[in-house]
Enzyme design. Structure first.
Site, PDB file in Angstrom:
ATOM      1  N   TYR A   1     -12.259 -11.796   7.605  1.00  0.00           N
ATOM      2  CA  TYR A   1     -11.419 -11.221   8.651  1.00  0.00           C
ATOM      3  C   TYR A   1     -11.832 -11.789  10.002  1.00  0.00           C
ATOM      4  O   TYR A   1     -12.872 -11.437  10.533  1.00  0.00           O
ATOM      5  CB  TYR A   1     -11.541  -9.693   8.673  1.00  0.00           C
ATOM      6  CG  TYR A   1     -11.118  -8.989   7.412  1.00  0.00           C
ATOM      7  CD1 TYR A   1     -10.326  -9.621   6.454  1.00  0.00           C
ATOM      8  CD2 TYR A   1     -11.517  -7.686   7.161  1.00  0.00           C
ATOM      9  CE1 TYR A   1      -9.942  -8.964   5.296  1.00  0.00           C
ATOM     10  CE2 TYR A   1     -11.135  -7.013   6.015  1.00  0.00           C
ATOM     11  CZ  TYR A   1     -10.345  -7.665   5.079  1.00  0.00           C
ATOM     12  OH  TYR A   1      -9.980  -7.013   3.935  1.00  0.00           O
TER      13      TYR A   1
ATOM     14  N   PRO B   1      -1.083   1.251   2.032  1.00  0.00           N
ATOM     15  CA  PRO B   1      -0.497   2.539   1.650  1.00  0.00           C
ATOM     16  C   PRO B   1       1.003   2.636   1.926  1.00  0.00           C
ATOM     17  O   PRO B   1       1.675   3.494   1.362  1.00  0.00           O
ATOM     18  CB  PRO B   1      -1.283   3.551   2.490  1.00  0.00           C
ATOM     19  CG  PRO B   1      -1.893   2.760   3.591  1.00  0.00           C
ATOM     20  CD  PRO B   1      -2.143   1.397   3.040  1.00  0.00           C
TER      21      PRO B   1
ATOM     22  N   GLY C   1       2.906  -0.438   1.866  1.00  0.00           N
ATOM     23  CA  GLY C   1       3.361  -1.792   1.576  1.00  0.00           C
ATOM     24  C   GLY C   1       4.387  -1.855   0.465  1.00  0.00           C
ATOM     25  O   GLY C   1       4.277  -1.156  -0.539  1.00  0.00           O
TER      26      GLY C   1
ATOM     27  N   PRO D   1      14.159  -0.332   1.170  1.00  0.00           N
ATOM     28  CA  PRO D   1      14.792   0.555   2.161  1.00  0.00           C
ATOM     29  C   PRO D   1      15.123   1.934   1.587  1.00  0.00           C
ATOM     30  O   PRO D   1      14.941   2.946   2.264  1.00  0.00           O
ATOM     31  CB  PRO D   1      16.053  -0.210   2.549  1.00  0.00           C
ATOM     32  CG  PRO D   1      15.695  -1.649   2.337  1.00  0.00           C
ATOM     33  CD  PRO D   1      14.803  -1.651   1.128  1.00  0.00           C
TER      34      PRO D   1
END
Length: 290
Positions: A66, A216, A218, A222
């Site tokens: 990261y 959580p 992802g 729609p």
């Protein structure tokens, strides 16, 4: 360590012999855009880490990839020397390229290099937990985990790693790894819309192994997002709060690591995860993933 004014949601879980809060903190968002480079607000990033620990969080998830190195260096600057209850999990198996991609790096020499880089950037002599990350950006992929995982087992025997876990893996790879050495957690994508690991979550819970979901929110369609929003509206909460609360209530072995670069958002996530869902709420939410 400060005593939190209100208990963190979900209580605690024993992770590799250490008691950690089920509500943890994922440090990925502390790096710059696309998880590359430094944060726009360096002092703000340090403040979030100190706030997390001040609120009682004892489980922080990070990786030397990261930034690269950025989040580990921020953790070290903000929190070193680390308070005794703090448990820092990291992962290996990928590096970064100049375009911000995540090329895999799982040869024994690659993994040894990454473990030593994590040790250096975090400023520790041994890493609490190292997750072996498999698969790719599309998710878990079939294939043997043995060579890569055995390298981490060797590093564990050398005293550089305390506990082992696996990430972005299939159920078969979990069993393959467990046949080589004990693991304390599995870190995979899992949420209301992606329930493919339902059986694995329950299987691990029965064996006392933690399951750490990422993303959580992802991969929602729609239609699924609309269904979640309807439940959230009825509960006068945000969709993120409902999604975190559902995960917290799903199984006692689920450890949450939502990330944020804002202290206010950190507190909102804690409050959201503590939202109490009724049986009716859960039944309606369960329909989203089926």
């Amino acid at each position: 360590m400060n005593t939190p004014s209100t208990p963190l949601p979900g209580g605690t879980w024993t992770l590799g012999g250490s008691i950690v809060t089920r509500f943890g903190y994922g440090a990925m968002q502390l790096a710059g855009p696309w998880v590359m480079g430094p944060p726009a607000d360096h002092d703000g990033a340090l403040a979030v880490l100190r706030e997390a620990v001040g609120l009682g969080i004892t489980h922080i998830d990070t990786s030397d990839a990261y930034g690269p190195r950025i989040t580990n260096e921020l953790i070290r600057e903000a929190l070193h020397p680390y308070p005794e209850p703090l448990f820092i999990a990291t992962k290996v198996g990928a590096t970064r390229d100049a375009q911000g991609g995540w090329p895999t790096a799982r040869r024994p020499e690659d993994l040894r290099k990454q473990v030593h880089e994590n040790l250096g950037s975090l400023g520790v002599e041994a890493l609490d937990l190292v997750n072996m990350r498999m698969g790719d950006a599309q998710g878990p992929q079939p294939g043997s985990i043995t060579e890569a995982f055995e390298t981490l087992v060797d590093l564990q025997r050398e005293g550089l790693i305390r506990h082992l876990g696996v990430s972005n893996v299939t159920a078969e790879q979990v069993e393959e790894a467990r046949g080589i050495a004990p693991i304390v957690c599995v870190q995979n994508m899992y949420n209301l819309a992606h329930r493919h690991d339902d059986d694995l979550v329950d299987h691990l819970a029965a064996d006392g192994i933690a399951y750490v979901p990422f993303f959580p929110l992802g991969g929602f369609t729609p239609l699924q997002s609309e269904a979640l929003s309807q439940v959230a509206s009825r509960l006068e909460a945000t969709p993120m709060s409902v999604a975190l609360a559902w995960l917290m209530q799903r199984s006692p072995n689920i450890l949450l690591i939502p990330g944020t670069s804002s202290t206010a958002h950190l507190r909102q996530n804690i409050a959201g995860a503590g939202l109490s869902l009724s049986d009716e709420d859960v039944a309606e939410l369960d329909n989203i993933g089926h």
